[in-house]
Design a protein around this motif. Sequence first.
Motif, short mmCIF file in Angstrom:
data_model
loop_
_atom_site.label_atom_id
_atom_site.label_comp_id
_atom_site.label_asym_id
_atom_site.label_seq_id
_atom_site.Cartn_x
_atom_site.Cartn_y
_atom_site.Cartn_z
N LEU A 1 -118.67 5.85 52.03
CA LEU A 1 -118.67 7.03 52.28
C LEU A 1 -118.24 7.25 53.64
O LEU A 1 -118.35 6.21 54.71
CB LEU A 1 -120.74 7.61 52.14
N ILE A 2 -116.99 8.22 53.39
CA ILE A 2 -116.44 8.70 55.06
C ILE A 2 -116.61 10.14 55.91
O ILE A 2 -116.51 10.76 54.65
CB ILE A 2 -115.12 8.07 55.03
N ALA A 3 -117.25 10.10 57.10
CA ALA A 3 -117.36 12.03 56.82
C ALA A 3 -115.95 11.99 57.91
O ALA A 3 -115.30 11.95 58.76
CB ALA A 3 -118.55 12.01 57.64
N ALA A 4 -115.33 13.60 57.55
CA ALA A 4 -114.32 13.79 58.14
C ALA A 4 -113.74 15.14 57.98
O ALA A 4 -114.59 16.05 56.95
CB ALA A 4 -113.22 12.64 58.00
N ASP A 5 -112.97 16.39 58.83
CA ASP A 5 -113.11 17.17 58.72
C ASP A 5 -111.53 17.45 58.17
O ASP A 5 -110.80 17.41 58.83
CB ASP A 5 -113.31 18.41 59.90
N LEU A 6 -111.82 17.17 56.47
CA LEU A 6 -110.09 17.77 56.09
C LEU A 6 -108.99 18.83 55.33
O LEU A 6 -108.67 18.98 55.85
CB LEU A 6 -110.29 17.45 55.04
N ASN A 7 -109.74 20.50 55.67
CA ASN A 7 -109.28 21.69 55.44
C ASN A 7 -109.81 22.14 57.37
O ASN A 7 -109.70 23.26 57.69
CB ASN A 7 -110.55 22.21 54.99
N ASN A 8 -109.79 21.25 58.55
CA ASN A 8 -109.23 22.14 59.89
C ASN A 8 -110.87 23.49 60.14
O ASN A 8 -109.91 24.21 60.41
CB ASN A 8 -108.21 22.31 59.97
N ASP A 9 -111.81 23.02 59.28
CA ASP A 9 -112.41 24.53 59.73
C ASP A 9 -113.50 24.86 60.44
O ASP A 9 -114.47 25.37 60.30
CB ASP A 9 -113.32 25.08 58.07
N GLY B 1 -97.91 14.49 60.68
CA GLY B 1 -98.06 15.36 61.90
C GLY B 1 -98.20 16.35 61.26
O GLY B 1 -97.47 17.06 62.61
N ASP B 2 -98.70 16.84 60.53
CA ASP B 2 -99.07 18.27 60.59
C ASP B 2 -100.62 19.01 60.66
O ASP B 2 -100.58 20.28 60.51
CB ASP B 2 -98.82 18.59 58.93
N GLY B 3 -101.33 18.01 61.66
CA GLY B 3 -102.05 19.06 62.64
C GLY B 3 -103.37 18.36 60.89
O GLY B 3 -104.53 18.68 61.48
N TYR B 4 -103.28 17.77 59.97
CA TYR B 4 -103.83 17.67 58.87
C TYR B 4 -104.37 16.22 58.72
O TYR B 4 -103.46 15.62 58.23
CB TYR B 4 -104.22 18.71 57.80
N LEU B 5 -106.04 15.92 58.58
CA LEU B 5 -105.96 14.38 57.79
C LEU B 5 -105.48 14.01 56.45
O LEU B 5 -105.70 14.92 55.56
CB LEU B 5 -107.94 14.34 58.52
N ASP B 6 -105.16 13.04 56.42
CA ASP B 6 -104.62 12.55 55.35
C ASP B 6 -105.39 11.88 54.54
O ASP B 6 -106.11 10.78 55.72
CB ASP B 6 -103.52 12.00 55.35
N VAL B 7 -105.39 10.69 53.61
CA VAL B 7 -106.06 9.27 52.86
C VAL B 7 -105.56 9.06 52.86
O VAL B 7 -104.37 9.07 51.86
CB VAL B 7 -107.07 10.09 52.22
#
Length: 241
Positions: free
Chosen positions: A102-110, A157-163
């Motif tokens: 389980l990992i926590a991250a802001d994937l949708n930049n909200d 490099g688009d500013g959104y986190l990938d997995v």
Amino acid sequence: MPLAPWLKLPCKISVLTIILSVVYSAQAQQPLFPVTGFYNPGATVTTFLSGDFNNDGQPDIAFTSPAASGGPQFASITVLLNGTGTPTPVVTSLNCASAPQLIAADLNNDKNLDLVATCAGGDVVVLLGNGDGSFQKPVYYITSGTPVIAQPVDLNGDGYLDVAAATPSAVLVMLNQGSTAPGTLLAAKSYTPPTGMVFSGIQSGDFNGDGKQDVLAISIDGVGAGGREDVGNGSGNGLSR
């Protein structure tokens, strides 16, 4: 603000524990980390983490539990919000028997924390956070074999986190659709190891200092333990070994 009474907990396999740090005067020779209480989640805890899931500035807890023998047939993710009094668990059922990671991250930049979990037997699962401690319906991304995921980073490099994930037979890169569909991942692009290599772990970071996020996959082959570094080219479209 003091932590809630329920967030004062040691930890066996089914009991979450938090040890509070207390600052004493120079004269007092008392333990810095007294055990102050317990919270019994009522189920086996597979893995857990902390994060502020309701944006109140206090750390909350999220944990996974496997399907119980003779009970529910599905694994679950439970969120315990830090506040006053006894918390009301926010429970989400998953379409798998266990969720080992389980990992926590802001994937949708909200600005709200989301959760990324793995399902034993296959699937990376994404739950987008609503910012109040609740989550949207889980979205499943199919993998072959039980995946291990790295901390999400921006691979293209688009500013959104990938997995990025590793299964025994491949490294999988799932790019975030970004501004088109924030937090929604594209189908995995697979990178297979040389013959005889079996991936067992994965991490992310800028390993060659070029300012672009890379992926490090660990492999164990038939001759013993070994490592293989897969370095990203910053586009998310390829890895160079």
